[in-house]
Design an enzyme around this catalytic site. Structure first.
Site, PDB file in Angstrom:
ATOM      1  CE1 TYR A   1     -17.260 -14.765  72.037  1.00 48.16           C
ATOM      2  CE2 TYR A   1     -15.613 -16.063  72.974  1.00 48.16           C
ATOM      3  CZ  TYR A   1     -17.068 -16.011  72.462  1.00 48.16           C
ATOM      4  OH  TYR A   1     -18.335 -17.120  72.396  1.00 48.16           O
TER       5      TYR A   1
ATOM      6  CG  ASP B   1     -11.454 -13.182  67.754  1.00 44.46           C
ATOM      7  OD1 ASP B   1     -11.622 -13.981  66.621  1.00 44.46           O
ATOM      8  OD2 ASP B   1     -11.515 -13.956  69.174  1.00 44.46           O
TER       9      ASP B   1
ATOM     10  CE  LYS C   1     -18.422 -18.866  66.870  1.00 46.34           C
ATOM     11  NZ  LYS C   1     -17.883 -17.381  67.692  1.00 46.34           N
TER      12      LYS C   1
ATOM     13  NE  ARG D   1      -0.341 -35.755  72.766  1.00 49.11           N
ATOM     14  CZ  ARG D   1       0.457 -36.397  73.768  1.00 49.11           C
ATOM     15  NH1 ARG D   1      -0.199 -37.179  74.214  1.00 49.11           N
ATOM     16  NH2 ARG D   1       1.623 -36.447  73.524  1.00 49.11           N
TER      17      ARG D   1
HETATM   18  C1  LIG Z   1     -16.932 -17.758  69.014  1.00 47.15           C
HETATM   19  C2  LIG Z   1     -16.489 -16.656  69.291  1.00 47.15           C
HETATM   20  C3  LIG Z   1     -15.286 -16.971  69.943  1.00 47.15           C
HETATM   21  C4  LIG Z   1     -14.562 -18.342  70.622  1.00 47.15           C
HETATM   22  O1  LIG Z   1     -15.034 -19.781  69.401  1.00 47.15           O
HETATM   23  P1  LIG Z   1     -15.146 -21.092  70.381  1.00 47.15           P
HETATM   24  O2  LIG Z   1     -15.175 -21.972  69.284  1.00 47.15           O
HETATM   25  O3  LIG Z   1     -17.457 -20.931  70.129  1.00 47.15           O
HETATM   26  O4  LIG Z   1     -15.020 -21.825  71.459  1.00 47.15           O
HETATM   27  C5  LIG Z   1     -13.622 -16.286  69.727  1.00 47.15           C
HETATM   28  N1  LIG Z   1     -13.596 -15.202  68.756  1.00 47.15           N
HETATM   29  C6  LIG Z   1     -14.655 -14.654  68.388  1.00 47.15           C
HETATM   30  C7  LIG Z   1     -15.148 -13.177  68.217  1.00 47.15           C
HETATM   31  C8  LIG Z   1     -16.343 -15.342  68.840  1.00 47.15           C
HETATM   32  O5  LIG Z   1     -17.349 -14.921  68.183  1.00 47.15           O
END
Ligand SMILES: *Cc1c(COP(=O)(O)O)cnc(C)c1O
Length: 401
Positions: A122, A194, A219, A68
């Site tokens: 988001y 973010d 992403k 872990r």
């Molecule tokens: C997609 C996204 C997330 C979340 O990511 P996941 O890996 O899909 O959980 C967080 N912030 C932004 C701006 C996003 O586009």
């Protein structure tokens, strides 16, 4: 080869070299080494004897202890991401971007605390604030993404954290991050960003005064639409708090997924450049079309966020929005359904182009999204933009009822 401590290397070089420490890529008993840190799958770690178990029993990082806590594959990814953020003390990995955001907020906030959350966040980030965080006694105030230094007036004695996301989800407002972090520092309030849209390649967040920077690696870092993960990279001031919370929550990621993320990371610089160029080609074409109301893309000169974007970011990714002039949701549906080269799907940042309808008016609370025109979000991939443009033209042709 160990340039892992060299902060002066340029970002593209760091992407290539990051995390490839000799102790993770070579075995002195076998002679040479391999290029990529191998996939170390583990739950149990075997100790030589009880003395060894006791000595390593409290290891928290960079030593095999228990699955872990990670293996060299996991550490290599974390290490590479930390190197991309000058001022970063370390990186923690989570099973998704949402998990990273939630874990960061939980770690830094306690009952009675007040959180300032950007209104263009988001949507699942908002859900966490309105759900679990609220249940745990944290109050959230949503603020206008364009607030800038005016954030000072929203800070109360209970405010512990300001959360930012720039450009904003769906609507792409650009925040004045240096103005907000300056106020936060002065008032002793932490900041978390973010940074999924830009990645540290286009916006090294900690250098701009952010305390914790988050990415959905799902992403652009993964880049191939086949794995999910999130990261938090933190300054020294908050690093141990985040790590302790991650351990308590039992957050861990698969070494196989880390290998996929490392593979994506190596080509992030070239992909990002192409995503940016292709995105701009499509955005500029859209901006000149009579069917389009406006294009929401901060790298376009006419965009309201352009000046701040040009000051703070070193480039653009391939995600942006646009409105269909005078269009309702039914003609937006006809437009999207007619596209052949855009997948209809959530997420973004993969090599293939995607489209989704977006409806920010239903989500916002501190500000109003009152543009009546239907909004579309595009994630521009690595196809030839001429083919994408021809496809969008077909979509426009299909719009009339
Ligand atoms: C997609 C996204 C997330 C979340 O990511 P996941 O890996 O899909 O959980 C967080 N912030 C932004 C701006 C996003 O586009």
């Amino acid at each position: 080869m160990n340039d892992s401590d060299d902060d002066n290397l340029r970002p593209a070089t760091k992407l290539v070299q990051g995390g490839r420490r000799p102790e993770w890529t070579g075995d002195p008993r076998l002679g040479g080494g391999v290029v990529n840190p191998p996939v170390w799958r583990a739950s149990t770690i075997l100790y030589d004897n009880i003395a060894d178990l006791k000595a390593r029993g409290h290891a928290t990082h960079d030593k095999l202890y228990y699955g872990r806590r990670g293996t060299p594959t996991v550490w290599a990814l974390a290490d590479a991401l930390t190197q991309m953020e000058p001022g970063g003390e370390g990186t923690l990995l989570y099973p998704s971007g949402v998990a990273a955001n939630s874990a960061g907020l939980l770690a830094l906030l306690a009952p009675g605390d007040h959180l300032l959350m950007v209104d263009s966040a988001y949507e699942p980030t908002r859900s966490f604030c309105n759900g679990l965080l609220k249940r745990y006694g944290v109050t959230t105030t949503y603020y206008d993404p364009l607030v800038g230094a005016g954030i000072a007036e929203l800070i109360t004695p209970e405010t512990r954290l300001i959360f930012l996301e720039s450009p904003g989800s769906l609507t792409f407002e650009v925040q004045d991050i240096p103005a907000i972090t300056a106020v936060a520092r002065e008032r002793g309030v932490l900041t978390m960003l973010d940074n999924t849209w830009a990645t540290p390649l286009l916006f090294p967040a900690l250098k701009q005064g952010i305390d914790v920077t988050m990415m959905s690696l799902t992403k652009y870092v993964g880049g191939h639409s086949d794995a999910m993960m999130g990261s938090l990279t933190a300054s020294k001031a908050v690093w141990s708090k985040l790590r302790s919370a991650a351990y308590q929550l039992g957050q861990s990621v698969s070494p196989d997924d880390c290998a996929l993320m490392l593979r994506g990371l190596r080509t992030l610089d070239v992909r990002m450049q192409r995503h940016g160029e292709n995105g701009l080609a499509v955005a500029n074409w859209l901006a000149a079309r009579p069917e389009v109301g406006r294009v929401l893309h901060p790298a376009l000169v006419g965009d309201p966020g352009h000046a701040i974007w040009a000051r703070d970011f070193t480039g653009t990714s391939g995600l942006f929005g646009f409105t269909l002039k005078g269009a309702d949701t039914a003609s937006r549906t006809r437009f999207i359904d007619a596209l052949a080269h855009f997948g209809i799907g959530f997420s973004w940042g993969g090599y293939e182009s995607l489209v989704v309808p977006s409806d920010p008016a239903e989500i916002r609370t501190a500000t109003r999204w009152d543009d009546p025109d239907a909004l579309v979000r595009l994630s521009i991939g690595l196809e030839d933009p001429a083919d994408l443009i021809a496809d969008l033209a077909r979509g426009f042709a299909a719009m009339p009822a």
